[in-house]
Design a protein around this motif. Structure first.
Motif, PDB file in Angstrom:
ATOM      1  N   LEU A   1      -2.011  10.049  -0.738  1.00 50.63           N
ATOM      2  CA  LEU A   1      -0.655   9.822  -0.276  1.00 50.63           C
ATOM      3  C   LEU A   1      -0.173   8.761  -0.435  1.00 50.63           C
ATOM      4  CD1 LEU A   1      -1.388  13.040   0.471  1.00 50.63           C
ATOM      5  CD2 LEU A   1      -0.106  12.599   2.415  1.00 50.63           C
ATOM      6  N   VAL A   2       0.989   8.400  -1.047  1.00 50.45           N
ATOM      7  CA  VAL A   2       1.711   7.078  -1.011  1.00 50.45           C
ATOM      8  C   VAL A   2       3.173   7.530  -0.541  1.00 50.45           C
ATOM      9  CG1 VAL A   2       0.314   5.576  -2.491  1.00 50.45           C
ATOM     10  CG2 VAL A   2       2.236   6.898  -3.306  1.00 50.45           C
ATOM     11  N   ASP A   3       3.976   6.517   0.102  1.00 51.78           N
ATOM     12  CA  ASP A   3       5.475   6.677   0.422  1.00 51.78           C
ATOM     13  C   ASP A   3       6.111   6.403  -0.780  1.00 51.78           C
ATOM     14  OD1 ASP A   3       7.928   6.228   1.348  1.00 51.78           O
ATOM     15  OD2 ASP A   3       6.978   5.760   3.316  1.00 51.78           O
ATOM     16  N   CYS A   4       7.053   7.319  -1.297  1.00 50.48           N
ATOM     17  CA  CYS A   4       7.504   7.355  -2.758  1.00 50.48           C
ATOM     18  C   CYS A   4       8.817   6.061  -2.396  1.00 50.48           C
ATOM     19  CB  CYS A   4       8.426   8.492  -2.795  1.00 50.48           C
ATOM     20  SG  CYS A   4       9.905   8.578  -1.766  1.00 50.48           S
ATOM     21  N   ARG A   5       9.026   5.611  -1.384  1.00 50.51           N
ATOM     22  CA  ARG A   5       9.913   4.708  -1.193  1.00 50.51           C
ATOM     23  C   ARG A   5       9.591   3.110  -1.471  1.00 50.51           C
ATOM     24  NH1 ARG A   5      11.804   5.822   4.963  1.00 50.51           N
ATOM     25  NH2 ARG A   5       9.469   6.121   4.930  1.00 50.51           N
ATOM     26  N   HIS A   6       8.078   3.165  -1.296  1.00 50.38           N
ATOM     27  CA  HIS A   6       7.659   1.563  -1.236  1.00 50.38           C
ATOM     28  C   HIS A   6       6.691   1.598  -2.697  1.00 50.38           C
ATOM     29  CE1 HIS A   6       9.708   1.168   2.433  1.00 50.38           C
ATOM     30  NE2 HIS A   6       8.818   2.113   3.008  1.00 50.38           N
ATOM     31  N   GLU A   7       6.585   0.403  -2.917  1.00 49.55           N
ATOM     32  CA  GLU A   7       5.509  -0.038  -3.779  1.00 49.55           C
ATOM     33  C   GLU A   7       4.301   0.233  -2.959  1.00 49.55           C
ATOM     34  OE1 GLU A   7       5.762  -3.526  -6.094  1.00 49.55           O
ATOM     35  OE2 GLU A   7       3.941  -2.912  -7.049  1.00 49.55           O
ATOM     36  N   PRO A   8       3.241   0.763  -3.573  1.00 43.44           N
ATOM     37  CA  PRO A   8       1.947   0.956  -2.968  1.00 43.44           C
ATOM     38  C   PRO A   8       1.336  -0.225  -2.371  1.00 43.44           C
ATOM     39  CG  PRO A   8       1.891   2.188  -4.984  1.00 43.44           C
ATOM     40  CD  PRO A   8       3.224   1.253  -5.000  1.00 43.44           C
ATOM     41  N   THR A   9       0.815   0.099  -1.240  1.00 40.09           N
ATOM     42  CA  THR A   9       0.299  -1.257  -0.438  1.00 40.09           C
ATOM     43  C   THR A   9      -0.974  -1.890  -1.138  1.00 40.09           C
ATOM     44  OG1 THR A   9      -0.966  -0.062   1.171  1.00 40.09           O
ATOM     45  CG2 THR A   9       1.415  -0.456   1.699  1.00 40.09           C
ATOM     46  N   ALA A  10      -1.554  -2.948  -0.606  1.00 40.50           N
ATOM     47  CA  ALA A  10      -2.851  -3.269  -1.377  1.00 40.50           C
ATOM     48  C   ALA A  10      -3.742  -2.222  -1.100  1.00 40.50           C
ATOM     49  CB  ALA A  10      -3.006  -4.978  -0.514  1.00 40.50           C
ATOM     50  N   GLN A  11      -3.597  -1.957   0.292  1.00 35.93           N
ATOM     51  CA  GLN A  11      -4.794  -0.788   0.636  1.00 35.93           C
ATOM     52  C   GLN A  11      -4.803   0.391  -0.314  1.00 35.93           C
ATOM     53  OE1 GLN A  11      -3.950  -1.370   4.978  1.00 35.93           O
ATOM     54  NE2 GLN A  11      -6.080  -1.337   5.323  1.00 35.93           N
ATOM     55  N   ASP A  12      -3.505   0.964  -0.391  1.00 31.71           N
ATOM     56  CA  ASP A  12      -3.325   1.926  -1.057  1.00 31.71           C
ATOM     57  C   ASP A  12      -4.095   1.867  -2.701  1.00 31.71           C
ATOM     58  OD1 ASP A  12      -1.760   3.379   0.574  1.00 31.71           O
ATOM     59  OD2 ASP A  12       0.238   2.560  -0.220  1.00 31.71           O
ATOM     60  N   VAL A  13      -3.668   0.628  -3.262  1.00 29.58           N
ATOM     61  CA  VAL A  13      -4.355   0.323  -4.408  1.00 29.58           C
ATOM     62  C   VAL A  13      -5.938   0.156  -4.104  1.00 29.58           C
ATOM     63  CG1 VAL A  13      -4.584  -1.528  -6.254  1.00 29.58           C
ATOM     64  CG2 VAL A  13      -2.341  -0.985  -5.224  1.00 29.58           C
ATOM     65  N   GLN A  14      -6.492  -0.264  -3.211  1.00 26.19           N
ATOM     66  CA  GLN A  14      -7.771  -0.454  -2.953  1.00 26.19           C
ATOM     67  C   GLN A  14      -8.456   1.155  -2.841  1.00 26.19           C
ATOM     68  OE1 GLN A  14      -8.512  -2.625   0.535  1.00 26.19           O
ATOM     69  NE2 GLN A  14     -10.601  -3.358   0.044  1.00 26.19           N
ATOM     70  N   MET A  15      -7.854   1.909  -2.064  1.00 25.73           N
ATOM     71  CA  MET A  15      -8.245   3.148  -1.848  1.00 25.73           C
ATOM     72  C   MET A  15      -8.182   3.950  -3.184  1.00 25.73           C
ATOM     73  SD  MET A  15      -8.962   5.288   0.616  1.00 25.73           S
ATOM     74  CE  MET A  15      -9.883   6.876  -0.032  1.00 25.73           C
ATOM     75  N   PHE A  16      -7.089   3.677  -4.156  1.00 23.78           N
ATOM     76  CA  PHE A  16      -7.080   4.427  -5.214  1.00 23.78           C
ATOM     77  C   PHE A  16      -8.459   3.993  -6.052  1.00 23.78           C
ATOM     78  CE2 PHE A  16      -5.690   5.810  -9.450  1.00 23.78           C
ATOM     79  CZ  PHE A  16      -5.546   7.293  -9.165  1.00 23.78           C
ATOM     80  N   GLU A  17      -8.368   2.623  -6.274  1.00 21.89           N
ATOM     81  CA  GLU A  17      -9.523   2.083  -6.881  1.00 21.89           C
ATOM     82  C   GLU A  17     -10.976   2.446  -6.649  1.00 21.89           C
ATOM     83  OE1 GLU A  17      -9.775   0.159  -9.839  1.00 21.89           O
ATOM     84  OE2 GLU A  17      -7.164   0.442  -9.840  1.00 21.89           O
TER      85      GLU A  17
ATOM     86  N   ALA B   1       3.444  11.540  -3.971  1.00 19.00           N
ATOM     87  CA  ALA B   1       4.445  10.578  -3.356  1.00 19.00           C
ATOM     88  C   ALA B   1       5.196  11.273  -2.236  1.00 19.00           C
ATOM     89  CB  ALA B   1       5.329  10.154  -4.375  1.00 19.00           C
ATOM     90  N   THR B   2       5.165  10.910  -1.062  1.00 19.30           N
ATOM     91  CA  THR B   2       5.747  11.640   0.124  1.00 19.30           C
ATOM     92  C   THR B   2       7.236  11.096   0.546  1.00 19.30           C
ATOM     93  OG1 THR B   2       4.888  10.189   1.730  1.00 19.30           O
ATOM     94  CG2 THR B   2       3.494  11.759   1.223  1.00 19.30           C
ATOM     95  N   LYS B   3       7.928  11.981   1.322  1.00 15.93           N
ATOM     96  CA  LYS B   3       9.241  11.653   1.621  1.00 15.93           C
ATOM     97  C   LYS B   3      10.321  11.484   0.684  1.00 15.93           C
ATOM     98  CE  LYS B   3       6.932   9.604   5.590  1.00 15.93           C
ATOM     99  NZ  LYS B   3       7.088   8.622   6.622  1.00 15.93           N
ATOM    100  N   ALA B   4      10.052  12.365  -0.485  1.00 19.55           N
ATOM    101  CA  ALA B   4      11.196  12.328  -1.489  1.00 19.55           C
ATOM    102  C   ALA B   4      12.380  12.530  -1.095  1.00 19.55           C
ATOM    103  CB  ALA B   4      10.538  13.340  -2.576  1.00 19.55           C
ATOM    104  N   ASP B   5      12.710  13.303  -0.057  1.00 20.55           N
ATOM    105  CA  ASP B   5      14.024  13.329   0.561  1.00 20.55           C
ATOM    106  C   ASP B   5      14.819  12.169   0.899  1.00 20.55           C
ATOM    107  OD1 ASP B   5      13.702  13.312   3.849  1.00 20.55           O
ATOM    108  OD2 ASP B   5      12.040  13.986   2.753  1.00 20.55           O
ATOM    109  N   LYS B   6      13.934  11.015   0.830  1.00 20.93           N
ATOM    110  CA  LYS B   6      14.667   9.884   1.472  1.00 20.93           C
ATOM    111  C   LYS B   6      15.537   8.983   0.261  1.00 20.93           C
ATOM    112  CE  LYS B   6      12.617   8.983   5.543  1.00 20.93           C
ATOM    113  NZ  LYS B   6      13.690   8.558   6.843  1.00 20.93           N
ATOM    114  N   LEU B   7      15.076   9.607  -1.098  1.00 17.14           N
ATOM    115  CA  LEU B   7      15.719   8.682  -2.209  1.00 17.14           C
ATOM    116  C   LEU B   7      16.277  10.010  -3.036  1.00 17.14           C
ATOM    117  CD1 LEU B   7      12.436   6.941  -3.534  1.00 17.14           C
ATOM    118  CD2 LEU B   7      14.151   6.074  -2.080  1.00 17.14           C
ATOM    119  N   SER B   8      17.350   9.144  -3.932  1.00 15.18           N
ATOM    120  CA  SER B   8      18.421  10.039  -4.807  1.00 15.18           C
ATOM    121  C   SER B   8      17.339  10.343  -5.986  1.00 15.18           C
ATOM    122  CB  SER B   8      19.284   9.362  -5.296  1.00 15.18           C
ATOM    123  OG  SER B   8      18.849   8.254  -6.199  1.00 15.18           O
TER     124      SER B   8
END
Ligand SMILES: Nc1nc2c(ncn2[C@@H]2O[C@H](COP(=O)(O)OP(=O)(O)O)[C@@H](O)[C@H]2O)c(=O)[nH]1
Ligand SMILES: [Mg+2]
Length: 197
Positions: free
Chosen positions: A112-128, A141-148
Protein backbone atom coordinates in the motif's frame (compact mmCIF):
# COMPACT_ATOMS: atom_id res chain seq x y z
CA UNK A 1 -14.44 -13.31 -5.78
CA UNK A 2 -16.38 -12.36 -2.68
CA UNK A 3 -15.42 -12.98 0.91
CA UNK A 4 -18.10 -14.60 3.03
CA UNK A 5 -16.33 -15.23 6.29
CA UNK A 6 -13.31 -13.67 7.88
CA UNK A 7 -11.93 -14.24 11.34
CA UNK A 8 -8.84 -13.43 13.33
CA UNK A 9 -6.54 -16.42 13.85
CA UNK A 10 -3.35 -15.26 15.50
CA UNK A 11 -0.99 -12.39 16.25
CA UNK A 12 2.65 -13.36 15.98
CA UNK A 13 5.87 -11.58 16.89
CA UNK A 14 7.95 -14.71 16.34
CA UNK A 15 7.93 -17.56 13.88
CA UNK A 16 6.83 -20.12 16.45
CA UNK A 17 3.67 -18.08 16.97
CA UNK A 18 2.57 -18.35 13.32
CA UNK A 19 -0.46 -20.53 12.72
CA UNK A 20 0.45 -23.77 10.93
CA UNK A 21 1.13 -23.12 7.25
CA UNK A 22 -1.41 -24.66 4.95
CA UNK A 23 -3.70 -22.44 2.98
CA UNK A 24 -2.18 -19.71 0.76
CA UNK A 25 -1.49 -16.33 2.33
CA UNK A 26 -1.76 -12.83 0.86
CA UNK A 27 0.18 -10.33 2.94
CA UNK A 28 -0.47 -6.57 3.21
CA UNK A 29 2.40 -4.18 3.78
CA UNK A 30 2.73 -0.43 4.01
CA UNK A 31 3.62 2.64 5.94
CA UNK A 32 1.73 2.95 9.20
CA UNK A 33 -1.41 5.05 8.75
CA UNK A 34 -1.56 4.31 5.00
CA UNK A 35 -5.00 2.73 5.43
CA UNK A 36 -4.10 -0.96 5.67
CA UNK A 37 -6.50 -1.89 8.44
CA UNK A 38 -9.33 0.05 6.80
CA UNK A 39 -8.72 -1.77 3.52
CA UNK A 40 -8.65 -5.18 5.20
CA UNK A 41 -11.93 -4.37 6.94
CA UNK A 42 -13.48 -3.27 3.66
CA UNK A 43 -12.28 -6.37 1.78
CA UNK A 44 -13.67 -8.67 4.40
CA UNK A 45 -16.83 -6.70 5.09
CA UNK A 46 -15.97 -6.73 8.78
CA UNK A 47 -15.83 -3.24 10.18
CA UNK A 48 -13.66 -4.11 13.15
CA UNK A 49 -11.61 -7.09 12.01
CA UNK A 50 -8.35 -5.17 11.78
CA UNK A 51 -8.16 -2.28 14.18
CA UNK A 52 -8.16 1.15 12.58
CA UNK A 53 -5.68 3.14 14.57
CA UNK A 54 -6.31 6.51 16.12
CA UNK A 55 -2.66 6.57 17.17
CA UNK A 56 -0.43 5.25 14.40
CA UNK A 57 2.44 2.85 14.84
CA UNK A 58 0.72 0.50 17.23
CA UNK A 59 0.65 -2.79 15.34
CA UNK A 60 3.74 -4.65 16.38
CA UNK A 61 2.74 -8.13 15.37
CA UNK A 62 1.93 -10.03 12.22
CA UNK A 63 -1.79 -10.69 12.26
CA UNK A 64 -3.33 -13.66 10.48
CA UNK A 65 -6.95 -13.78 9.32
CA UNK A 66 -8.77 -16.84 8.04
CA UNK A 67 -10.73 -16.12 4.86
CA UNK A 68 -13.49 -18.61 4.04
CA UNK A 69 -11.27 -21.46 5.25
CA UNK A 70 -9.47 -21.28 1.88
CA UNK A 71 -6.88 -18.52 2.19
CA UNK A 72 -5.54 -15.99 4.67
CA UNK A 73 -4.98 -12.29 4.86
CA UNK A 74 -1.78 -11.43 6.70
CA UNK A 75 -1.51 -7.93 8.13
CA UNK A 76 2.18 -7.04 8.36
CA UNK A 77 3.35 -4.42 10.86
CA UNK A 78 3.50 -0.91 9.40
CA UNK A 79 6.72 1.00 8.90
CA UNK A 80 7.75 4.61 8.78
CA UNK A 81 6.35 5.67 12.12
CA UNK A 82 8.57 8.43 13.45
CA UNK A 83 8.50 7.57 17.11
CA UNK A 84 10.13 4.15 17.10
CA UNK A 85 13.36 3.34 18.86
CA UNK A 86 16.28 1.67 17.11
CA UNK A 87 15.50 -1.57 18.93
CA UNK A 88 11.87 -1.46 17.77
CA UNK A 89 12.87 -0.79 14.21
CA UNK A 90 15.32 -3.71 14.29
CA UNK A 91 12.69 -6.04 15.66
CA UNK A 92 10.35 -4.87 12.89
CA UNK A 93 13.00 -5.76 10.31
CA UNK A 94 13.58 -9.17 11.77
CA UNK A 95 9.85 -9.87 11.90
CA UNK A 96 9.39 -8.88 8.26
CA UNK A 97 12.41 -10.86 7.05
CA UNK A 98 11.40 -13.97 8.93
CA UNK A 99 7.98 -13.92 7.41
CA UNK A 100 8.74 -12.73 3.86
CA UNK A 101 11.83 -14.85 3.31
CA UNK A 102 10.72 -18.13 4.82
CA UNK A 103 6.95 -18.42 4.79
CA UNK A 104 6.19 -21.21 2.35
CA UNK A 105 2.48 -20.45 2.11
CA UNK A 106 3.05 -16.80 1.14
CA UNK A 107 1.62 -16.23 -2.34
CA UNK A 108 1.79 -12.50 -2.81
CA UNK A 109 2.32 -9.17 -1.09
CA UNK A 110 -0.04 -6.26 -1.55
CA UNK A 111 1.95 -3.11 -0.97
CA UNK A 112 0.00 0.00 0.00
CA UNK A 113 1.07 3.54 -0.77
CA UNK A 114 -0.82 6.78 -0.13
CA UNK A 115 -2.14 8.09 -3.45
CA UNK A 116 -1.61 11.68 -2.36
CA UNK A 117 2.14 11.51 -1.97
CA UNK A 118 5.24 10.41 -3.74
CA UNK A 119 6.21 7.00 -2.31
CA UNK A 120 8.59 7.44 0.61
CA UNK A 121 12.16 6.11 0.62
CA UNK A 122 10.89 3.25 2.76
CA UNK A 123 8.06 2.50 0.33
CA UNK A 124 10.62 2.28 -2.46
CA UNK A 125 12.89 0.11 -0.33
CA UNK A 126 10.02 -2.20 0.59
CA UNK A 127 9.05 -2.62 -3.04
CA UNK A 128 12.64 -3.25 -4.12
CA UNK A 129 12.83 -5.89 -1.44
CA UNK A 130 9.74 -7.67 -2.79
CA UNK A 131 11.25 -7.52 -6.24
CA UNK A 132 14.59 -8.82 -5.02
CA UNK A 133 12.96 -11.84 -3.41
CA UNK A 134 10.84 -12.29 -6.49
CA UNK A 135 7.61 -12.18 -4.49
CA UNK A 136 4.44 -11.66 -6.51
CA UNK A 137 3.35 -8.13 -5.76
CA UNK A 138 0.46 -5.74 -6.26
CA UNK A 139 0.70 -2.04 -5.44
CA UNK A 140 -2.42 -0.40 -4.09
CA UNK A 141 -2.78 3.36 -3.85
CA UNK A 142 -5.02 4.17 -0.86
CA UNK A 143 -7.33 7.07 0.05
CA UNK A 144 -8.31 7.70 -3.58
CA UNK A 145 -11.28 9.75 -2.33
CA UNK A 146 -8.86 12.49 -1.30
CA UNK A 147 -8.06 13.39 -4.91
CA UNK A 148 -9.97 14.43 -8.01
CA UNK A 149 -9.96 12.00 -10.90
CA UNK A 150 -7.34 14.07 -12.71
CA UNK A 151 -5.07 14.37 -9.72
CA UNK A 152 -5.42 10.67 -9.05
CA UNK A 153 -4.39 9.74 -12.59
CA UNK A 154 -1.46 12.08 -12.39
CA UNK A 155 -0.36 10.61 -9.08
CA UNK A 156 -0.77 7.03 -10.24
CA UNK A 157 1.65 7.79 -13.06
CA UNK A 158 4.00 9.41 -10.55
CA UNK A 159 3.81 6.36 -8.26
CA UNK A 160 4.48 4.03 -11.20
CA UNK A 161 7.51 6.05 -12.02
CA UNK A 162 8.99 6.31 -8.58
CA UNK A 163 8.53 2.58 -7.86
CA UNK A 164 9.83 1.78 -11.33
CA UNK A 165 6.81 -0.37 -12.11
CA UNK A 166 6.95 -2.36 -15.31
CA UNK A 167 3.90 -2.68 -17.54
CA UNK A 168 2.85 -5.97 -15.99
CA UNK A 169 3.23 -4.85 -12.38
CA UNK A 170 -0.23 -3.95 -11.13
CA UNK A 171 -1.19 -0.65 -9.55
CA UNK A 172 -4.75 -0.27 -8.28
CA UNK A 173 -6.44 2.65 -6.56
CA UNK A 174 -8.83 2.11 -3.65
CA UNK A 175 -10.86 4.13 -1.22
CA UNK A 176 -11.94 2.54 2.02
CA UNK A 177 -14.06 5.60 2.69
CA UNK A 178 -15.97 5.49 -0.61
CA UNK A 179 -15.64 1.72 -0.86
CA UNK A 180 -14.16 1.82 -4.35
CA UNK A 181 -11.54 -0.36 -6.01
CA UNK A 182 -12.18 -3.37 -3.83
CA UNK A 183 -13.61 -5.60 -6.56
CA UNK A 184 -10.54 -5.07 -8.72
CA UNK A 185 -8.26 -5.96 -5.86
CA UNK A 186 -10.25 -9.08 -5.01
CA UNK A 187 -10.10 -10.13 -8.67
CA UNK A 188 -6.31 -9.76 -8.66
CA UNK A 189 -6.04 -11.76 -5.47
CA UNK A 190 -8.31 -14.41 -6.93
CA UNK A 191 -6.06 -14.66 -9.98
CA UNK A 192 -2.96 -15.07 -7.83
CA UNK A 193 -4.61 -17.73 -5.70
CA UNK A 194 -5.64 -19.65 -8.83
CA UNK A 195 -2.17 -19.41 -10.34
CA UNK A 196 -0.83 -20.79 -7.12
CA UNK A 197 -3.25 -23.71 -7.07
N1 LIG B 1 -10.18 9.59 3.45
C1 LIG B 1 -9.79 8.35 3.71
N2 LIG B 1 -9.25 8.05 4.91
C2 LIG B 1 -8.83 6.77 5.13
C3 LIG B 1 -8.98 5.76 4.14
N3 LIG B 1 -8.46 4.62 4.65
C4 LIG B 1 -8.03 4.90 5.90
N4 LIG B 1 -8.24 6.20 6.21
C5 LIG B 1 -7.91 6.87 7.48
O1 LIG B 1 -6.49 6.84 7.68
C6 LIG B 1 -6.18 6.58 9.04
C7 LIG B 1 -5.32 5.32 9.17
O2 LIG B 1 -6.08 4.21 8.77
P1 LIG B 1 -5.69 2.71 9.18
O3 LIG B 1 -6.60 1.83 8.40
O4 LIG B 1 -5.67 2.54 10.67
O5 LIG B 1 -4.20 2.63 8.64
P2 LIG B 1 -3.05 1.57 8.95
O6 LIG B 1 -2.20 2.18 10.04
O7 LIG B 1 -2.30 1.48 7.68
O8 LIG B 1 -3.68 0.29 9.35
C8 LIG B 1 -7.50 6.47 9.79
O9 LIG B 1 -7.79 7.72 10.35
C9 LIG B 1 -8.49 6.13 8.67
O10 LIG B 1 -9.79 6.54 8.95
C10 LIG B 1 -9.59 6.12 2.89
O11 LIG B 1 -9.75 5.32 1.95
N5 LIG B 1 -9.96 7.42 2.73
MG1 LIG C 1 -3.28 -1.01 10.94
Amino acid sequence: MTIKNAEFIAAAAKKNQYPPAGVPEIAFAGRSNVGKSSLINLLTGRRKLAKVSQSPGKTRTINFFNIDDTWRIVDLPGYGYAKVSKAESESWGKMMEDYLETRESLVSVVQLVDCRHEPTAQDVQMFEYLRYYDLARIVVATKADKLSKNELNKNLAMIRKSLNLTGDEKLLAVSALKKTGVDNLLDEIDLLLREND
